[in-house]
Motif scaffolding. Structure first.
Motif, PDB file in Angstrom:
ATOM      1  N   UNK A 123       0.746  -1.079  -0.036  1.00 41.17           N
ATOM      2  CA  UNK A 123       0.010   0.130  -0.163  1.00 41.17           C
ATOM      3  C   UNK A 123       0.880   1.308   0.054  1.00 41.17           C
ATOM      4  N   UNK A 124       0.526   2.254  -0.834  1.00 39.49           N
ATOM      5  CA  UNK A 124       1.283   3.473  -0.966  1.00 39.49           C
ATOM      6  C   UNK A 124       2.221   3.420  -2.173  1.00 39.49           C
ATOM      7  N   UNK A 125       2.764   2.358  -2.564  1.00 36.66           N
ATOM      8  CA  UNK A 125       3.497   2.409  -4.028  1.00 36.66           C
ATOM      9  C   UNK A 125       2.410   2.566  -5.247  1.00 36.66           C
ATOM     10  N   UNK A 169       4.456  -2.775 -16.264  1.00 36.42           N
ATOM     11  CA  UNK A 169       4.666  -4.077 -15.473  1.00 36.42           C
ATOM     12  C   UNK A 169       3.457  -4.860 -15.123  1.00 36.42           C
ATOM     13  N   UNK A 170       2.209  -4.092 -15.316  1.00 39.49           N
ATOM     14  CA  UNK A 170       1.150  -4.615 -14.789  1.00 39.49           C
ATOM     15  C   UNK A 170      -0.162  -3.697 -14.907  1.00 39.49           C
ATOM     16  N   UNK A 171      -1.181  -4.094 -14.172  1.00 40.76           N
ATOM     17  CA  UNK A 171      -2.642  -3.391 -14.449  1.00 40.76           C
ATOM     18  C   UNK A 171      -3.415  -3.981 -13.455  1.00 40.76           C
ATOM     19  N   UNK A 172      -4.593  -3.140 -13.081  1.00 43.15           N
ATOM     20  CA  UNK A 172      -5.508  -3.631 -12.386  1.00 43.15           C
ATOM     21  C   UNK A 172      -6.504  -4.820 -12.616  1.00 43.15           C
ATOM     22  N   UNK A 188      -1.896   5.742  -5.698  1.00 45.50           N
ATOM     23  CA  UNK A 188      -1.399   4.640  -4.790  1.00 45.50           C
ATOM     24  C   UNK A 188      -2.024   3.541  -4.428  1.00 45.50           C
ATOM     25  N   UNK A 189      -1.387   2.359  -4.601  1.00 45.00           N
ATOM     26  CA  UNK A 189      -2.216   0.984  -4.265  1.00 45.00           C
ATOM     27  C   UNK A 189      -2.619   0.975  -2.676  1.00 45.00           C
ATOM     28  N   UNK A 190      -3.941   0.360  -2.598  1.00 40.60           N
ATOM     29  CA  UNK A 190      -4.423   0.209  -1.389  1.00 40.60           C
ATOM     30  C   UNK A 190      -4.787  -1.200  -1.198  1.00 40.60           C
ATOM     31  N   UNK A 224      -1.007 -12.808 -10.223  1.00 39.58           N
ATOM     32  CA  UNK A 224      -1.877 -11.904  -9.563  1.00 39.58           C
ATOM     33  C   UNK A 224      -1.732 -11.458  -8.207  1.00 39.58           C
ATOM     34  N   UNK A 225      -1.573 -10.366  -7.869  1.00 36.26           N
ATOM     35  CA  UNK A 225      -1.227  -9.972  -6.337  1.00 36.26           C
ATOM     36  C   UNK A 225      -2.232  -9.183  -5.707  1.00 36.26           C
ATOM     37  N   UNK A 226      -2.605  -9.503  -4.544  1.00 33.46           N
ATOM     38  CA  UNK A 226      -3.522  -8.750  -3.678  1.00 33.46           C
ATOM     39  C   UNK A 226      -2.663  -8.109  -2.724  1.00 33.46           C
ATOM     40  N   UNK A 227      -3.003  -6.558  -2.615  1.00 32.29           N
ATOM     41  CA  UNK A 227      -2.307  -5.781  -1.524  1.00 32.29           C
ATOM     42  C   UNK A 227      -2.978  -5.950  -0.396  1.00 32.29           C
ATOM     43  N   UNK A 228      -2.201  -6.401   0.802  1.00 33.31           N
ATOM     44  CA  UNK A 228      -2.792  -6.689   1.857  1.00 33.31           C
ATOM     45  C   UNK A 228      -2.057  -5.838   3.093  1.00 33.31           C
ATOM     46  N   UNK A 229      -2.619  -5.807   4.049  1.00 31.45           N
ATOM     47  CA  UNK A 229      -1.790  -4.924   5.224  1.00 31.45           C
ATOM     48  C   UNK A 229      -0.598  -5.818   5.812  1.00 31.45           C
ATOM     49  N   UNK A 230      -0.553  -7.122   5.360  1.00 33.09           N
ATOM     50  CA  UNK A 230       0.525  -7.863   5.700  1.00 33.09           C
ATOM     51  C   UNK A 230       1.574  -7.779   4.310  1.00 33.09           C
ATOM     52  N   UNK A 231       1.578  -7.163   3.278  1.00 28.93           N
ATOM     53  CA  UNK A 231       2.175  -7.213   2.123  1.00 28.93           C
ATOM     54  C   UNK A 231       1.649  -7.743   1.063  1.00 28.93           C
TER      55      UNK A 231
END
Ligand code: GLY
Ligand code: MN
Ligand code: MN
Length: 252
Positions: A123-125, A169-172, A188-190, A224-231
């Motif tokens: 998150x934030x990048x 590099x990628x997309x939503x 920013x990614x959330x 496929x990457x899920x943004x989580x509060x653990x990374x």
């Protein structure tokens, strides 16, 4: 999204096992479609790319109708829809189950950059920041392989890398494969967002500025990457991507 990523990952694994020299791209297309539906998907999320050898250098190759020769790699970009949610995965593997030295060198470079990019997905990048990180990483790898001059500075590397990886590099990712196209990649990614990370190196057969052994190889690795509060959580983690794992499942 987790289930969609899991279904397509298992379908890829079965498709890798099914590969052998001389197999037609159409058969691998049918296999991944079949396995995704067996796994519970409604259908594939988009016309897949199934490209043997030099055809992997045509980014949107969807003819998918040629035989893949012994010694060539196959690049497959396929995703499925599960209850409306899309996955979008790419793997590249040797059709005969054994990476040659040159294939392993290029593949190792893409894989290492891909893993480094995934680590940046917090998150934030932003996707644009990860994109510039990717270009630099690919550039440095291409220098290490002797494909790019070691005298290039970071600004030049960023520019020249685009010749070998002419896409972002990628997309939503979500209910569409290219989801929310009006949302800028500089946002920013959330937590809760899902994105793809898909670096590649493409070296057409006619690219005579590159050592011969690397020509005619196109490699992309997409997760496929899920943004989580653990990374970052890799939703397609069941899809093999390490060289030894791919070689080992293809032996069976
Ligand atoms: N399958 C389309 C993409 O990777 O963006
Ligand atoms: Mn894709
Ligand atoms: Mn994608």
């Amino acid at each position: 999204m987790r289930k969609s990523g899991s279904i397509i990952s298992k379908a890829f694994k079965e498709t890798m096992k099914f590969s052998k020299p001389g197999v037609n791209e159409a058969h691998l297309y049918a296999k991944v479609d079949f396995e995704a539906r067996l796994g519970g998907a409604e259908f594939l999320a988009y016309p897949p790319v199934v490209a043997g050898g030099n055809r992997a250098n045509t980014l949107h190759y969807i003819s998918n109708n040629q035989a893949i020769d012994d010694g060539e790699m196959v690049l497959m970009d396929a995703g499925c829809e599960y209850h409306g949610y899309a996955s979008d995965v790419t793997r590249t593997w040797p059709v005969n189950g054994q990476f040659s030295e040159a294939q392993a060198e290029l593949y190792g470079a893409v894989l290492s950059v891909q893993k480094d990019c995934i680590e940046q997905c917090t998150a934030g990048s932003t996707l644009d920041q990860v994109y510039h990180f990717m270009l630099l990483g690919l550039g440095r790898s291409l220098q290490n392989l002797g494909i790019l001059s070691s005298s290039l500075n970071d600004v030049d590397l960023n520019r020249v890398s685009k010749m070998f990886c002419p896409h972002h590099v990628g997309h939503y990712l979500g209910m569409d494969t290219h989801d929310t196209v009006r949302v800028s990649r500089s946002n920013q990614l959330q937590h809760g967002m899902v994105i793809t990370i898909e670096p590649g190196i493409y070296i057409p057969a006619a690219e005579d500025s590159v050592p011969t052994k690397y020509r005619g190889i196109g490699i992309r690795i997409e997760d496929n990457i899920l943004i989580t509060d653990k990374g970052p959580e890799v939703l397609s983690q069941e899809c093999p991507k390490e060289i030894d794992v791919i070689e080992s499942i293809m032996k069976r």
